[in-house]
Design a protein around this motif. Structure first.
Motif, PDB file in Angstrom:
ATOM      1  N   VAL A 183      45.859  51.831 -78.050  1.00  0.00           N
ATOM      2  CA  VAL A 183      46.105  51.797 -79.727  1.00  0.00           C
ATOM      3  C   VAL A 183      47.040  52.843 -80.000  1.00  0.00           C
ATOM      4  CG1 VAL A 183      45.241  51.686 -82.165  1.00  0.00           C
ATOM      5  CG2 VAL A 183      43.792  50.694 -79.989  1.00  0.00           C
ATOM      6  N   ARG A 184      46.827  53.912 -80.054  1.00  0.00           N
ATOM      7  CA  ARG A 184      47.521  55.145 -79.997  1.00  0.00           C
ATOM      8  C   ARG A 184      47.760  55.893 -78.917  1.00  0.00           C
ATOM      9  NH1 ARG A 184      44.808  59.215 -83.663  1.00  0.00           N
ATOM     10  NH2 ARG A 184      46.921  60.369 -83.306  1.00  0.00           N
ATOM     11  N   MET A 185      49.163  56.203 -78.727  1.00  0.00           N
ATOM     12  CA  MET A 185      49.582  56.820 -77.363  1.00  0.00           C
ATOM     13  C   MET A 185      49.010  58.426 -77.301  1.00  0.00           C
ATOM     14  SD  MET A 185      51.007  56.224 -74.459  1.00  0.00           S
ATOM     15  CE  MET A 185      51.778  54.725 -74.840  1.00  0.00           C
ATOM     16  N   HIS A 186      48.445  58.701 -76.217  1.00  0.00           N
ATOM     17  CA  HIS A 186      48.015  60.152 -76.033  1.00  0.00           C
ATOM     18  C   HIS A 186      48.455  60.590 -74.659  1.00  0.00           C
ATOM     19  CE1 HIS A 186      45.097  59.536 -79.093  1.00  0.00           C
ATOM     20  NE2 HIS A 186      44.638  58.340 -78.661  1.00  0.00           N
ATOM     21  N   ASP A 187      49.399  61.906 -74.926  1.00  0.00           N
ATOM     22  CA  ASP A 187      49.988  62.095 -73.763  1.00  0.00           C
ATOM     23  C   ASP A 187      49.065  63.209 -72.691  1.00  0.00           C
ATOM     24  OD1 ASP A 187      52.314  60.960 -74.159  1.00  0.00           O
ATOM     25  OD2 ASP A 187      53.594  62.870 -74.699  1.00  0.00           O
ATOM     26  N   TYR A 188      49.392  63.237 -71.652  1.00  0.00           N
ATOM     27  CA  TYR A 188      48.545  64.033 -70.695  1.00  0.00           C
ATOM     28  C   TYR A 188      48.671  65.424 -70.668  1.00  0.00           C
ATOM     29  CZ  TYR A 188      46.204  59.973 -68.317  1.00  0.00           C
ATOM     30  OH  TYR A 188      45.599  58.939 -68.012  1.00  0.00           O
ATOM     31  N   SER A 220      51.695  54.205 -70.510  1.00  0.00           N
ATOM     32  CA  SER A 220      50.947  52.746 -70.657  1.00  0.00           C
ATOM     33  C   SER A 220      50.199  52.525 -71.757  1.00  0.00           C
ATOM     34  CB  SER A 220      49.920  53.026 -69.323  1.00  0.00           C
ATOM     35  OG  SER A 220      49.170  51.790 -69.337  1.00  0.00           O
ATOM     36  N   ARG A 221      50.294  51.330 -72.196  1.00  0.00           N
ATOM     37  CA  ARG A 221      49.679  50.622 -73.179  1.00  0.00           C
ATOM     38  C   ARG A 221      48.365  50.135 -72.762  1.00  0.00           C
ATOM     39  NH1 ARG A 221      51.286  52.828 -78.269  1.00  0.00           N
ATOM     40  NH2 ARG A 221      53.494  53.016 -78.364  1.00  0.00           N
ATOM     41  N   ASN A 222      47.858  50.361 -71.661  1.00  0.00           N
ATOM     42  CA  ASN A 222      46.502  49.926 -71.277  1.00  0.00           C
ATOM     43  C   ASN A 222      45.822  51.256 -71.136  1.00  0.00           C
ATOM     44  OD1 ASN A 222      47.377  47.337 -71.072  1.00  0.00           O
ATOM     45  ND2 ASN A 222      48.276  47.466 -68.964  1.00  0.00           N
ATOM     46  N   SER A 223      44.544  50.984 -70.541  1.00  0.00           N
ATOM     47  CA  SER A 223      43.684  52.384 -70.227  1.00  0.00           C
ATOM     48  C   SER A 223      43.493  52.235 -68.964  1.00  0.00           C
ATOM     49  CB  SER A 223      42.645  52.441 -71.518  1.00  0.00           C
ATOM     50  OG  SER A 223      41.878  51.035 -71.218  1.00  0.00           O
ATOM     51  N   THR A 224      43.165  53.506 -68.612  1.00  0.00           N
ATOM     52  CA  THR A 224      42.581  53.654 -66.991  1.00  0.00           C
ATOM     53  C   THR A 224      41.550  54.826 -67.186  1.00  0.00           C
ATOM     54  OG1 THR A 224      43.960  55.757 -66.645  1.00  0.00           O
ATOM     55  CG2 THR A 224      45.166  53.717 -66.053  1.00  0.00           C
ATOM     56  N   ASP A 225      40.842  54.980 -66.192  1.00  0.00           N
ATOM     57  CA  ASP A 225      39.771  56.204 -66.284  1.00  0.00           C
ATOM     58  C   ASP A 225      40.296  57.365 -66.534  1.00  0.00           C
ATOM     59  OD1 ASP A 225      37.706  54.390 -65.456  1.00  0.00           O
ATOM     60  OD2 ASP A 225      37.678  54.893 -63.256  1.00  0.00           O
ATOM     61  N   GLY A 226      41.549  57.625 -66.379  1.00  0.00           N
ATOM     62  CA  GLY A 226      41.955  58.918 -66.658  1.00  0.00           C
ATOM     63  C   GLY A 226      42.013  59.230 -68.264  1.00  0.00           C
ATOM     64  N   SER A 227      41.895  58.110 -69.186  1.00  0.00           N
ATOM     65  CA  SER A 227      41.599  58.654 -70.563  1.00  0.00           C
ATOM     66  C   SER A 227      40.345  59.184 -70.958  1.00  0.00           C
ATOM     67  CB  SER A 227      41.856  57.136 -71.336  1.00  0.00           C
ATOM     68  OG  SER A 227      40.577  56.239 -70.876  1.00  0.00           O
ATOM     69  N   VAL A 228      39.253  58.871 -69.951  1.00  0.00           N
ATOM     70  CA  VAL A 228      38.183  59.450 -70.639  1.00  0.00           C
ATOM     71  C   VAL A 228      38.147  61.030 -70.248  1.00  0.00           C
ATOM     72  CG1 VAL A 228      35.725  59.574 -69.898  1.00  0.00           C
ATOM     73  CG2 VAL A 228      36.847  57.517 -70.188  1.00  0.00           C
ATOM     74  N   PRO A 229      38.256  61.831 -69.332  1.00  0.00           N
ATOM     75  CA  PRO A 229      38.487  63.195 -68.974  1.00  0.00           C
ATOM     76  C   PRO A 229      39.405  63.615 -69.903  1.00  0.00           C
ATOM     77  CG  PRO A 229      39.270  62.198 -67.044  1.00  0.00           C
ATOM     78  CD  PRO A 229      38.643  61.174 -67.967  1.00  0.00           C
ATOM     79  N   GLN A 230      40.589  62.964 -70.335  1.00  0.00           N
ATOM     80  CA  GLN A 230      41.452  63.411 -71.003  1.00  0.00           C
ATOM     81  C   GLN A 230      41.009  63.778 -72.494  1.00  0.00           C
ATOM     82  OE1 GLN A 230      44.151  60.466 -72.483  1.00  0.00           O
ATOM     83  NE2 GLN A 230      45.974  61.969 -72.780  1.00  0.00           N
ATOM     84  N   ARG A 231      40.445  62.747 -72.932  1.00  0.00           N
ATOM     85  CA  ARG A 231      39.771  62.812 -74.403  1.00  0.00           C
ATOM     86  C   ARG A 231      38.662  63.781 -74.661  1.00  0.00           C
ATOM     87  NH1 ARG A 231      38.902  56.873 -73.931  1.00  0.00           N
ATOM     88  NH2 ARG A 231      36.544  57.099 -73.628  1.00  0.00           N
ATOM     89  N   HIS A 232      38.052  64.123 -73.434  1.00  0.00           N
ATOM     90  CA  HIS A 232      37.133  65.294 -73.389  1.00  0.00           C
ATOM     91  C   HIS A 232      37.547  66.760 -73.368  1.00  0.00           C
ATOM     92  CE1 HIS A 232      34.289  62.046 -72.995  1.00  0.00           C
ATOM     93  NE2 HIS A 232      33.262  62.825 -73.162  1.00  0.00           N
ATOM     94  N   GLY A 233      39.084  66.770 -73.091  1.00  0.00           N
ATOM     95  CA  GLY A 233      39.858  68.123 -73.010  1.00  0.00           C
ATOM     96  C   GLY A 233      40.156  68.525 -71.699  1.00  0.00           C
TER      97      GLY A 233
END
Length: 397
Positions: free
Chosen positions: A306-311, A336-349
């Motif tokens: 939905v929204r892009m979040h940079d690593y 990527s406009r999809n999501s991978t497992d990497g999005s979860v630790p990214q969201r947790h900081g």
């Protein structure tokens, strides 16, 4: 790396991929559990301490989101009657759109909780390196495989790449596939609230098409998933073997092979609930490997359906520098406009980086198709991911 060693590594990587590709591995299925057991044995043979965590998981994204789209379409049709039906259309359409966003972004998953019963997925967690170290590198992969669907056919992509390569070259992300899915119920809600019939009808038809596409996905068997993501599994096992042969000090290296990634990160969400409280964000790094056998490695700048979040910029810079030192070429500037497992630790900081791959036309070949077989994996590309992952572990140590 000499030619004999390189050829031996590629052969070992291919053997790992072939040993698992024949197992149907839909999220939270028996086949997925069987694959997890085989992967556990491989990590044990590499000298790792290994555990398997069963985690509750919802096995499909297509079922709940498809039902939300169907609800949006039905609400839009009923809203055409006017009166209180119009208010119901506005409410249901808006709620369905919100529910889709909640689901695909890893929110509270309210639709799944109401519409589905959880099953069980298996996370394989292997550890090597320095057991006394207070810093941890988590190498994150997944071992389940996706169902296919008509929406994943690539004829249009190949036509565009062949006829207009300049368009592909300018693209820095894939098309946002989830936006039309969200837009259908949202347009129903908006058109009903504003009494704009054309807008409401557009939302109905968009919702119907989305519901049909998701129903198609929900009824399909698993693809072989050789590239997505047995290529990542092969890298993790090869790196574990390399670190056993030449150990590192000063860092623990944890390999997490998550289940149910193709149900939108269900396995890693379970890992987060169980383990994140014991992993300090200032002393833990996540390197996510997903589909690394397409030809050219890519260090993603960011992702988000939905929204892009940079690593994390500093960790991406470290990975890129390790690639240079190891002689591994990585493509930068893609998101990527999809999501991978990497999005979860990214969201947790947590400092997180994700490696994927594309072909010479910047496309992802055989993605969620039955042609994702071992013969179509570029093992030279996978070997590059091995060298880079090992280099990151040694740099952090």
């Amino acid at each position: 790396m000499d030619d004999d060693h390189h050829d031996g590594l590629k052969a070992a990587l291919e053997q790992t991929v072939r040993s698992l590709a024949g197992i149907p591995r839909l999220p939270a299925s028996r086949g997925e559990a069987h694959a997890a057991e085989l992967i556990r044995r491989r990590f044990e043979a590499a000298g790792c301490t290994v555990r398997v965590d069963p985690e509750p998981a919802y096995h499909s994204y297509a079922q709940p989101i498809g039902l939300l789209c169907a609800a949006g379409a039905a609400a839009g049709l009923l809203a055409g009657r006017g009166g209180t039906w119009r208010a119901a259309g506005a409410l249901v359409g808006s709620a369905a759109a919100w529910g889709i966003v909640d689901d695909i972004t890893g929110g509270r998953l309210l639709a799944r909780r109401m519409l589905m019963r959880p099953r069980t997925t298996q996370n394989v967690i292997a550890e090597t390196g320095d057991p006394k170290a207070d810093r941890t590198l988590v190498v994150l992969v997944h071992h389940d495989a996706a169902p296919s669907g008509v929406v994943f056919e690539q004829h249009l992509e190949h036509w565009l790449a062949a006829r207009h390569p300049e368009v592909i070259e300018k693209m820095t992300s894939n098309p946002p596939m989830w936006w039309p899915v969200i837009a259908g119920p949202a347009l129903v809600g908006l058109g009903s609230a504003l009494r704009i019939a054309a807008l409401r009808r557009l939302g109905v038809w968009t919702s119907v098409l989305s519901a049909a596409a998701l129903a198609d996905i929900a009824t399909r068997p698993a693809v072989p998933g050789a590239n997505d993501n047995l290529s990542g599994i092969a890298v993790a096992i090869a790196v574990a073997e390399a670190l056993a042969a030449d150990p590192v000090q000063g860092i623990r290296v944890r390999f997490v092979s998550a289940g149910a990634e193709e149900a939108l990160q269900q396995g890693i969400l379970g890992f987060a609930r169980r383990h994140f409280g014991r992993l300090a964000p200032d002393r833990t790094w996540f390197l996510n490997l997903d589909t690394v056998g397409s030809g050219r490695l890519v260090l993603l700048e960011g992702e988000g359906p939905v929204r892009m979040h940079d690593y994390d910029a500093s960790f991406k810079a470290l990975v890129a520098d390790c690639a240079d030192q190891a002689g591994v070429t990585v493509l930068r500037g893609l998101r990527s406009r999809n999501s991978t497992d990497g999005s979860v630790p990214q969201r947790h900081g947590y400092p997180t980086a994700t490696l994927v791959s594309v072909d010479s036309g910047k496309l992802l070949p055989n993605y969620h198709l039955y042609t994702d077989i071992p013969d179509n994996v570029d093992y030279t590309c996978v070997a590059g991911a091995v060298r880079l992952t090992e280099a990151v572990a040694r740099r952090l140590a």
